[in-house]
Scaffold this motif. Structure first.
Motif, PDB file in Angstrom:
ATOM      1  N   ARG A  35       1.004   1.934   0.182  1.00  0.00           N
ATOM      2  CA  ARG A  35       0.895   3.372   0.266  1.00  0.00           C
ATOM      3  C   ARG A  35      -0.149   4.109  -0.649  1.00  0.00           C
ATOM      4  O   ARG A  35      -0.193   3.517  -1.789  1.00  0.00           O
ATOM      5  N   ASN A  36      -0.804   5.350  -0.577  1.00  0.00           N
ATOM      6  CA  ASN A  36      -1.264   5.696  -1.643  1.00  0.00           C
ATOM      7  C   ASN A  36      -0.438   6.156  -2.770  1.00  0.00           C
ATOM      8  O   ASN A  36       0.811   6.631  -2.794  1.00  0.00           O
ATOM      9  N   GLY A  37      -0.928   5.762  -4.010  1.00  0.00           N
ATOM     10  CA  GLY A  37      -0.192   5.917  -5.171  1.00  0.00           C
ATOM     11  C   GLY A  37       0.769   4.807  -5.466  1.00  0.00           C
ATOM     12  O   GLY A  37       1.401   5.092  -6.461  1.00  0.00           O
ATOM     13  N   ALA A  38       0.717   3.834  -4.760  1.00  0.00           N
ATOM     14  CA  ALA A  38       1.434   2.383  -4.883  1.00  0.00           C
ATOM     15  C   ALA A  38       0.963   1.892  -6.467  1.00  0.00           C
ATOM     16  O   ALA A  38       1.965   1.197  -6.645  1.00  0.00           O
ATOM     17  N   GLY A  39      -0.068   2.080  -6.731  1.00  0.00           N
ATOM     18  CA  GLY A  39      -0.543   1.490  -7.871  1.00  0.00           C
ATOM     19  C   GLY A  39      -1.706   0.333  -7.778  1.00  0.00           C
ATOM     20  O   GLY A  39      -1.979  -0.522  -8.649  1.00  0.00           O
ATOM     21  N   LYS A  40      -2.325   0.212  -6.310  1.00  0.00           N
ATOM     22  CA  LYS A  40      -3.362  -0.706  -6.172  1.00  0.00           C
ATOM     23  C   LYS A  40      -4.533  -0.409  -7.121  1.00  0.00           C
ATOM     24  O   LYS A  40      -5.129  -1.770  -7.522  1.00  0.00           O
ATOM     25  N   SER A  41      -5.062   0.463  -7.213  1.00  0.00           N
ATOM     26  CA  SER A  41      -6.376   0.806  -7.903  1.00  0.00           C
ATOM     27  C   SER A  41      -6.005   0.574  -9.483  1.00  0.00           C
ATOM     28  O   SER A  41      -6.614  -0.077 -10.074  1.00  0.00           O
ATOM     29  N   THR A  42      -4.922   0.775  -9.900  1.00  0.00           N
ATOM     30  CA  THR A  42      -4.451   0.629 -11.222  1.00  0.00           C
ATOM     31  C   THR A  42      -4.451  -0.629 -11.482  1.00  0.00           C
ATOM     32  O   THR A  42      -4.988  -1.372 -12.557  1.00  0.00           O
ATOM     33  N   LEU A  43      -3.862  -1.627 -10.385  1.00  0.00           N
ATOM     34  CA  LEU A  43      -3.851  -3.054 -10.513  1.00  0.00           C
ATOM     35  C   LEU A  43      -5.220  -3.688 -10.827  1.00  0.00           C
ATOM     36  O   LEU A  43      -5.515  -4.431 -11.827  1.00  0.00           O
TER      37      LEU A  43
END
Ligand SMILES: Nc1ncnc2c1ncn2[C@@H]1O[C@H](COP(=O)(O)OP(=O)(O)O)[C@@H](O)[C@H]1O
Ligand SMILES: [Mg+2]
Length: 235
Positions: A35-43
């Motif tokens: 979901r949005n905010g799950a941390g995908k872009s951070t990963l």
């Protein structure tokens, strides 16, 4: 093989990734979903060395890449097409591609070869080499962001929601390039939210929730129960 082992990461005191384990094999598309905010872009940022890990390790074929300064990441042949594209809008199409070539310090014949290779994938960009990137359409900008990443001749290609806000025809073109890269043996890590794209591209789907592994499914498991995507994403 890109191997993310027990990786945690934080923004200041706020922890966002918790003990994540993900592998991405060469010649496969590994989809990262959440979901949005799950941390995908951070990963993606962590893999690129733009945000340090607080624990765990990231290895590429037995070389630890999670201790490198960010400017060394391209030399290890890891490239990111970031969410929102992040081009240099004032620079021309040709100059944006040059940024990718320079990240690997390609010179002479090799530089010309790589430049030619990415322009062959995106003939549209060749027609617009002298145009400022900021004046391109959204689809052309996404092609340019992809071309810039491919200009480093990556072994690992990370794409963060490449289809966001684009027309279906452009999404299809980008997907064709992603398939071509898989066929050429790249390890592709694709952050994707669209169910149809996931079903047609993913060799493996890694679901993350609140920065943690939720479950990992093979293509066969996804195909047998496509509803799992919506259930896990809560849509
Ligand atoms: N630069 C930042 N500083 C502080 N918190 C951030 C920053 N970027 C993202 N976050 C937070 O980290 C969490 C994960 O964000 P993100 O990785 O962008 O998620 P996703 O890409 O899955 O939507 C969110 O709670 C978000 O608010
Ligand atoms: Mg994101």
């Amino acid at each position: 093989m890109l191997d993310i082992q027990g990786v945690s990461a934080s923004y200041g005191k706020v922890q966002v990734l918790y003990d994540l384990n993900i592998t991405a094999a060469a010649g496969e598309i590994t989809c990262v979903l959440g979901r949005n905010g799950a941390g995908k872009s951070t990963l993606m940022r962590v893999i690129m060395g733009l945000l340090p890990t607080t624990s765990g390790a990231i290895n590429l074929n037995d070389t630890c890449v999670s201790i490198l300064p960010p400017h060394d990441t391209p030399k290890h042949r890891i490239a990111l097409v970031p969410q929102g594209r992040r081009l240099f809008p004032e620079l021309t199409v040709g100059e944006n591609i040059e940024v990718g070539l320079m990240a690997r310090s390609f010179k002479g014949k090799k530089r010309l070869e790589m430049r030619e290779k990415v322009l062959e994938l995106f003939p549209r960009l060749r027609e617009r080499l002298k145009q400022q990137a900021g004046t391109l359409s959204g689809g052309e900008q996404q092609m340019l962001a992809t071309a810039r990443a491919l200009a480093i001749d990556p072994a690992v290609l990370l794409l963060d929601e490449p289809g966001e806000g684009l027309q279906p025809s452009v999404v299809e073109q980008i997907q064709d390039v992603i398939r071509t890269m898989r066929a050429q043996g790249l390890a592709v890590v694709l952050v994707e939210q669209r169910v149809d794209a996931i079903l047609s591209l993913a060799d493996k789907a890694v679901f993350i929730e609140n920065g943690r592994n939720l479950e990992t499914l093979t293509q066969a498991e996804l195909a047998a129960d496509p509803g799992v995507i919506r259930r896990n994403l809560g849509v």
